[in-house]
Design a protein around this motif. Sequence first.
Motif, short mmCIF file in Angstrom:
data_model
loop_
_atom_site.label_atom_id
_atom_site.label_comp_id
_atom_site.label_asym_id
_atom_site.label_seq_id
_atom_site.Cartn_x
_atom_site.Cartn_y
_atom_site.Cartn_z
N PHE A 93 1.00 -1.14 -0.14
CA PHE A 93 -0.13 0.16 0.00
C PHE A 93 1.01 1.31 -0.08
O PHE A 93 0.55 2.16 -0.70
CB PHE A 93 -0.92 0.02 1.09
CG PHE A 93 -1.75 1.21 1.31
CD1 PHE A 93 -2.62 1.41 0.26
CD2 PHE A 93 -1.80 2.09 2.46
CE1 PHE A 93 -3.71 2.56 0.41
CE2 PHE A 93 -2.67 3.02 2.27
CZ PHE A 93 -3.60 3.36 1.38
N VAL A 134 0.63 4.52 -2.42
CA VAL A 134 0.45 5.66 -1.84
C VAL A 134 1.60 6.65 -2.23
O VAL A 134 1.18 7.79 -2.76
CB VAL A 134 0.56 5.63 -0.10
CG1 VAL A 134 1.08 7.13 0.41
CG2 VAL A 134 -0.70 5.09 0.32
N GLY A 182 0.99 7.53 -5.79
CA GLY A 182 -0.22 8.39 -5.95
C GLY A 182 0.30 10.00 -5.77
O GLY A 182 -0.20 10.81 -6.33
N LEU A 183 0.98 10.27 -4.49
CA LEU A 183 1.49 11.29 -4.12
C LEU A 183 2.24 12.10 -5.08
O LEU A 183 2.22 13.04 -5.55
CB LEU A 183 2.20 11.22 -2.90
CG LEU A 183 2.75 12.61 -2.24
CD1 LEU A 183 1.47 13.45 -1.69
CD2 LEU A 183 3.65 12.52 -1.15
N ILE A 222 0.23 13.18 -8.09
CA ILE A 222 -0.60 14.32 -7.54
C ILE A 222 0.45 15.59 -7.51
O ILE A 222 0.11 16.71 -8.23
CB ILE A 222 -1.24 14.28 -6.13
CG1 ILE A 222 -2.44 13.35 -6.28
CG2 ILE A 222 -1.77 15.79 -5.71
CD1 ILE A 222 -2.59 12.94 -4.98
N THR A 223 1.62 15.61 -6.98
CA THR A 223 2.32 16.71 -6.66
C THR A 223 3.25 16.99 -8.00
O THR A 223 3.32 18.18 -8.37
CB THR A 223 3.39 16.63 -5.70
OG1 THR A 223 4.35 15.33 -5.74
CG2 THR A 223 2.76 16.55 -4.24
N LEU A 268 0.50 18.29 -10.47
CA LEU A 268 0.06 19.52 -10.08
C LEU A 268 1.22 20.88 -10.39
O LEU A 268 1.00 21.86 -11.05
CB LEU A 268 -0.36 19.95 -8.72
CG LEU A 268 -1.70 19.39 -8.31
CD1 LEU A 268 -2.00 19.26 -6.90
CD2 LEU A 268 -2.89 19.79 -9.08
N THR A 279 8.01 15.99 1.11
CA THR A 279 6.76 15.48 1.17
C THR A 279 6.75 13.97 1.35
O THR A 279 6.07 13.27 1.96
CB THR A 279 5.74 16.11 0.19
OG1 THR A 279 6.09 17.30 -0.12
CG2 THR A 279 4.47 16.06 0.79
N ALA A 302 5.57 11.43 4.08
CA ALA A 302 4.66 10.37 3.76
C ALA A 302 5.19 8.98 4.18
O ALA A 302 4.40 8.23 4.91
CB ALA A 302 4.19 10.26 2.45
N VAL A 346 3.48 6.41 6.96
CA VAL A 346 2.89 5.12 6.96
C VAL A 346 3.34 4.14 7.44
O VAL A 346 3.11 3.19 8.18
CB VAL A 346 2.86 4.94 5.18
CG1 VAL A 346 2.48 3.47 5.22
CG2 VAL A 346 2.14 5.80 4.48
N LEU A 367 -6.18 6.30 0.15
CA LEU A 367 -4.76 7.00 -0.38
C LEU A 367 -4.62 8.39 0.10
O LEU A 367 -3.70 8.92 0.58
CB LEU A 367 -5.02 6.91 -1.85
CG LEU A 367 -3.80 7.48 -2.75
CD1 LEU A 367 -2.74 6.34 -2.42
CD2 LEU A 367 -4.47 7.28 -4.38
N ALA A 425 -3.87 8.65 3.82
CA ALA A 425 -2.54 8.00 4.26
C ALA A 425 -1.51 9.01 4.51
O ALA A 425 -0.49 8.87 4.98
CB ALA A 425 -2.10 7.07 3.26
N PHE A 426 -1.98 10.45 4.43
CA PHE A 426 -0.93 11.46 4.81
C PHE A 426 -1.59 12.24 6.04
O PHE A 426 -2.67 12.30 6.05
CB PHE A 426 -0.95 12.44 3.52
CG PHE A 426 -0.42 11.92 2.54
CD1 PHE A 426 0.98 11.56 2.06
CD2 PHE A 426 -1.52 11.63 1.37
CE1 PHE A 426 1.40 10.78 0.97
CE2 PHE A 426 -1.01 10.97 0.29
CZ PHE A 426 0.37 10.45 0.18
N ILE A 444 -0.13 18.27 5.83
CA ILE A 444 1.04 18.19 4.93
C ILE A 444 0.68 18.03 3.46
O ILE A 444 1.25 18.58 2.69
CB ILE A 444 1.99 17.03 5.47
CG1 ILE A 444 2.84 17.60 6.77
CG2 ILE A 444 3.21 16.63 4.38
CD1 ILE A 444 3.91 16.88 7.34
N SER A 495 2.19 23.10 -4.72
CA SER A 495 2.32 22.78 -6.27
C SER A 495 1.57 23.67 -6.99
O SER A 495 1.86 23.77 -7.96
CB SER A 495 2.00 21.32 -6.43
OG SER A 495 2.20 20.39 -5.42
N LEU A 496 0.44 23.99 -6.71
CA LEU A 496 -0.56 24.84 -7.34
C LEU A 496 -0.36 26.19 -7.35
O LEU A 496 -0.56 26.79 -8.40
CB LEU A 496 -1.99 24.77 -6.79
CG LEU A 496 -2.63 23.66 -7.28
CD1 LEU A 496 -4.30 23.38 -6.28
CD2 LEU A 496 -2.99 23.51 -8.52
#
Lengths: 336, 314
Positions: A12, A16, A19-20, A23-24, A27, A308, A312, A316, B153, B156-157, B161, B169-170
């Motif tokens: 997992f 994770v 995914g992160l 995303i980062t 973006l 980041t 994470a 986890v 998902l 999980a953070f 943060i 990022s944005l």
Amino acid sequence: MLLRLVVRRLLFLVVVLFGLSIITFGLSHVVPGDPARLMAGPRASSSAVDKIRERYGLNDPLPVQYVAYVQGVVRLDFGDSFTSRRPVRDDLARYLPATIELALAAFLLSTLVGVPLGVLSAVKRDRWPDHLARFVSISGLALPVFWLALMAQFVFFGRLGWLPDGERLPVGTDPPRAITSLYTLDAALTGNWAVLGTALSHLLLPVVVLAYGSLAVITRMVRGGMLEVLGQDYVRTARAKGIAQRGVVVRHALKNALLPTVTSLGLQVGLLLSGTFLVEIVFSWPGIGRYAVEAIQRLDYNATMATTLLIAVVFVLVNLLVDVLYLFLDPRISYS
Amino acid sequence: MSTDPTAPARSPLALPVADNGRRLRGTDIRRERSQLRRNLKRFLVDNRLNLLGVVIVVGFVLLSLFGESIALHDPYAQNITGAKLLPPSFDHPMGTDELGRDVLSRIMTGSRISLQVAAVVLGFAVVVGTLVGAVAGYVGGVVDEVLMRVTDLFLAFPALILAIAIAASLGRDLRNTMIALSTVFWPWYARLVRAQVLSIRERDFVAAAQSIGLSGPRLLVRHVLPNALSVVIIQLTLDVGFAILSTSSLSFIGLGAQPPSPEWGTMMSTARNYFRDAWWYITFPGVALTLTVFAFNVLGDGLQDALDPRSGRR
């Protein structure tokens, strides 16, 4: 079964992180803002900017950049920091010990104070220890950690002058010989008492401020757990057998009352890690929280993403550890 | 905060929802109303902390609506020559800042930003979270599995943060911070609503509704979701404080609202540079923020005790 739990969680974790990173990365690369221009500085020629863009692969299509990035991360290569111009990995290694020292001390402090305070509060219900504990748990959740930090700094440094305003050691003081890179521990291990005292005085304010929020949560959870357990039949049985109050509370009640608190450890770590971002900034604490915030302010993508991701992973892993610990503490639990 | 886990389960603020599926008749409604009034008294008068929470929250909301118009000074008007960093006085009860602006007027104006952000973020979170949670819990199977793994998902953070990472990022502005916080908050509602739907759908009145031929969205929206409402409201109240706190935290580290915005975190971020000469500048925005968060927390706790006495406290 334990092995299955661990393996599943680690898988997992991979998802994770994946995914992160999407995303980062996604973006940060679709919005305007030109890191190459930023890095080169406002007065750089456009050819200099192009050169930087070329060197860091910023001209490549996004998927190519992403694959390159992931390949790097797998080898623990997060690229160079745009601002320090060193590999981000080296930066992290340099700043991590300060954060570990701060967070660990805060964790110890909040547990060592929070558990007894919660117990006392439940046992002396509606008397002054209880009022104190409730004040702590209400205020701890409402006080903005950065404001608490600023006020503490204002009072103890600005007005009273009792404590330093930040950093790990004053300028000109050499850190103790590095064994763990935690200054207080190293100073104690090498018998460097003068430095130990100085390091502790620098550590005190940030740690107390950082610990306060999670102290509130721990106190609250222990109090709730104790109140619930103290009303149960087996506790009455223990009392009926003539066991003294102290024995009932410590040996019989506390063990069971602590279980919910252990589950919340994951939450605590989350609180502490987020708190370091804000506390380190106020106290100029050279840890990864301050590093990350400075990276954010300078649009240093590589450094921001690496920090980041690192947090994470820690989060986890700690949660996994908590679940495993829980399994040992309470044999009735099974993760199926 | 002051709950007694051994106290008998009671529901002093129970909303008049017919949870047994029958229609409320006139007499029922009258009875429910007097019940509600009694419960309200117990909630507010018998628990002083709750009352304090309500008073502060109402004050905060009024301030957000009318603060800018009733402020004594223009919150943006600078006066660099005559009024820089003045200590509190009759004219400036909370002093002035480094550009000669009135701190009290800025705090009053800033409350609107906090409330706006909280409303947008939590509005999004509730709508999306409820949708995801309801569909996952009601449809079940593969849909549930996929939706919940996605939710996990995000959970999980550490929330703050993740918000920092997304907002960073944005790009640094208030709108991006709202997007980031929305991303952080919705999964909690998805989990919450799913759990509620799973338990409610097993109840008898749902079976009864099914037996008269109801199914699908109508059953879900008319019969199942209204009964999940109280839990969502509790969570929402608890989260308002957290949302406001998170916004200010992000603004403080330079994300979120940017100067000259009178957002409280932004103000403190600037005030930091003057804290040795001007204690009032850093103190009052923090007091405002602390009181607001405190009030919403107390209210959320009180509601939780009242509406849902057996649920675990966070």
